[in-house]
Scaffold this active site. Structure first.
Site, mmCIF file in Angstrom:
data_model
loop_
_atom_site.group_PDB
_atom_site.id
_atom_site.type_symbol
_atom_site.label_atom_id
_atom_site.label_comp_id
_atom_site.label_asym_id
_atom_site.label_seq_id
_atom_site.Cartn_x
_atom_site.Cartn_y
_atom_site.Cartn_z
ATOM 1 N N HIS A 96 30.393 -26.116 12.678
ATOM 2 C CA HIS A 96 30.158 -27.463 10.925
ATOM 3 C C HIS A 96 30.605 -27.241 11.028
ATOM 4 O O HIS A 96 31.725 -27.851 11.406
ATOM 5 C CB HIS A 96 29.334 -25.324 9.592
ATOM 6 C CG HIS A 96 30.279 -24.370 9.513
ATOM 7 N ND1 HIS A 96 31.131 -25.286 8.602
ATOM 8 C CD2 HIS A 96 31.108 -23.763 9.783
ATOM 9 C CE1 HIS A 96 32.558 -24.228 8.627
ATOM 10 N NE2 HIS A 96 32.109 -23.503 8.775
ATOM 11 N N GLN A 138 42.594 -25.446 11.598
ATOM 12 C CA GLN A 138 41.398 -26.040 11.594
ATOM 13 C C GLN A 138 39.724 -26.261 10.556
ATOM 14 O O GLN A 138 38.967 -26.174 10.560
ATOM 15 C CB GLN A 138 40.325 -23.933 11.603
ATOM 16 C CG GLN A 138 40.966 -23.202 10.504
ATOM 17 C CD GLN A 138 42.468 -22.519 10.551
ATOM 18 O OE1 GLN A 138 43.647 -22.845 11.002
ATOM 19 N NE2 GLN A 138 42.425 -21.782 10.109
#
Length: 499
Positions: A140, A112
């Site tokens: 984001h 991630q």
């Protein structure tokens, strides 16, 4: 549990809202950092998608007031493109993100924490189909570690640096190394990468004019100030809402991650100890030192010396650690994982069908929820996105992830789906749900008009086999029908979060 979600601004054709939720549990910080700087900047990728598909929007004829709208979807302060020497302006007038100088094969093993990368080239809808609505759910861009993780990374560095000496030349840099990463905020690379994508998409398809590249507002720059997008709808982290993965009784994958660290980390700790006698490294230290590679690389825009301390095979183990975390935190491996995405899915169904939201989880029915928009943008973090995938039925692997054994290198299951964090939720990841009006051949050979749904994750069209998808398209009615778990508000699972 009370819920709170600010109503999207009342605009003729567009709505956007942001959840300033945390990636991990951490102390609350001022809104300017978590809400404005990180999530606001990510709005630029919305511009990338819209500009990328702009020719098809024009063909199908969106309402003219969209082209005239001043995009007052908020920013509390002006955010400007970070000024640093790594930015380059190409001959075509595009401000490009600085290269990290790191092989893609390594960047995609950061789970991630990987920078955004397209899984496929964007494909226009099939012939005969026009887009009538777009819904974006986005994470984001690349950031500094959150505050708690940063403390753990710093401590691991201190443990390794406390060695009596360094026999391995790759560790020599630690003799004078000082941990200096920030906390929580977006890094310039994260801003410039998304800014670049918006500009290139618009520049290559819509205009040959040069434009002012100072502002980070992607629509403003890429459209030569024709559009002025900004964000001002921020959802508090203090309350439950449809963009916040909140379920106190849910597991967080800790057990599975600990099992996997105990399997892959000891040999690495032993190797590092030979190169740094006197350093007593734990399994957690190994993971935290490996995490320094992606975070310091994106912060300093060059390969961190921590990257060279590990092999790509070892980073495959790091990547699988992230896969396990997402699977057993808010994914299919946690019974109460998918329920955390149900609220957003029910809001999505309401938008697609133009009917009031039917949800008994995190949607706040007392607040306005507009249904007449053609373009929606929601911003959150990766754990909520994983919960949404699971609630919808995306990436549903046939065999649960094993915390004791890493799957083969590609780790794709026979169904053609895969559970790989770097593909599903890298920084700046996005899920786009398109509603389309199509004229397609019917069963009797005659053309039939219908409404369809298409879902893309990081530009790759999802098969939607759970609703009989062909060419990645499902009839809207069948797509809605396939979302039984969400439409039934999780079959009572939401109550288990708090009871």
């Amino acid at each position: 549990m009370p819920s709170s979600k600010n109503a999207p601004p009342t605009l003729p054709t567009v709505a956007a809202h942001v959840a300033a939720t945390a990636d991990h549990s951490r102390p609350r910080r001022e809104w300017v950092t978590t809400g404005c700087i990180r999530t606001t900047v990510t709005f630029v990728v919305l511009a990338a998608y819209f500009a990328w598909t702009w020719p098809w929007y024009l063909k199908q004829g969106l309402p003219s007031d969209l082209l005239q709208t001043e995009w007052s979807v908020g920013v509390a302060q002006e955010i400007r493109l970070p000024s640093h020497s790594g930015l380059e302006v190409g001959a075509e007038g595009v401000v490009r993100a600085p290269p990290l100088g790191i092989p893609k094969s390594l960047q995609t093993k950061w789970a991630q924490y990987s920078p955004w990368h397209a899984l496929d080239k964007y494909h226009a809808p099939p012939a005969g189909c026009n887009i009538t609505q777009v819904n974006i759910l986005q994470r984001h861009g690349s950031r500094y570690p959150n505050a708690d993780d940063g403390q753990n990374y710093s401590s691991a560095v201190d443990h390794l640096a406390s060695a009596d000496k360094f026999r391995d030349k790759r560790l020599k840099f630690l003799e004078e190394y000082k941990y200096d990463l920030g906390a929580d905020d977006l890094v310039p690379f994260g801003a410039s990468q998304t800014f670049e994508s918006g500009q290139i998409a618009y520049k290559s398809r819509c205009t040959t004019r040069r434009f002012d590249c100072n502002k980070l507002d992607g629509f403003a720059a890429a459209s030569h100030q024709r559009y002025q997008p900004y964000l001002n709808v921020i959802i508090s982290e203090e309350y439950n809402n449809t963009l916040n993965n909140d379920c106190p009784n849910a597991g967080d994958g800790t057990r599975e991650m600990e099992i996997w660290r105990s399997a892959f980390a000891p040999p690495i700790a032993k190797r590092l100890s030979r190169g740094a006698p006197g350093a007593e490294l734990t399994n957690d230290d190994v993971f935290n030192l490996m995490a320094m590679c992606p975070f310091e690389s994106v912060a300093k825009e060059t390969m961190s010396p921590f990257c060279a301390m590990f092999t790509e095979d070892e980073f495959r183990a790091f990547e699988y650690h992230g896969d396990l975390e997402k699977y057993y935190k808010t994914g299919y491996g946690e019974k109460l994982g998918p329920i955390q995405g149900v609220g957003y899915v029910n809001e999505l169904l309401a938008r697609l069908t133009g009917t009031p939201v039917k949800d008994h989880t995190t949607h706040n029915a007392s607040l306005e929820f507009p249904l007449d928009r053609v373009f929606y943008a929601d911003f959150t973090h990766e754990n909520l996105m994983i919960a949404v995938y699971a609630a919808m039925g995306l990436f549903n692997v046939t065999v649960p992830l094993d915390p004791r054994h890493m799957p083969p290198p590609d780790h794709e299951d026979p169904s053609g789906q895969s559970w790989v964090a770097s593909r599903m939720v890298p920084f700046s990841s996005r899920m786009v749900t398109e509603r389309l009006a199509c004229v397609r051949p019917g069963t009797d050979g005659e053309e039939e008009e219908g409404t369809y749904v298409r879902v893309l994750v990081n530009d790759k069209v999802q098969p939607l086999e759970f609703c009989g998808g062909e060419e990645g398209l499902c009839e809207l009615e069948k797509f809605v029908e396939s979302q039984k778990y969400a439409r039934k508000s999780g079959n009572g699972d939401f109550d288990l979060c708090y009871g």
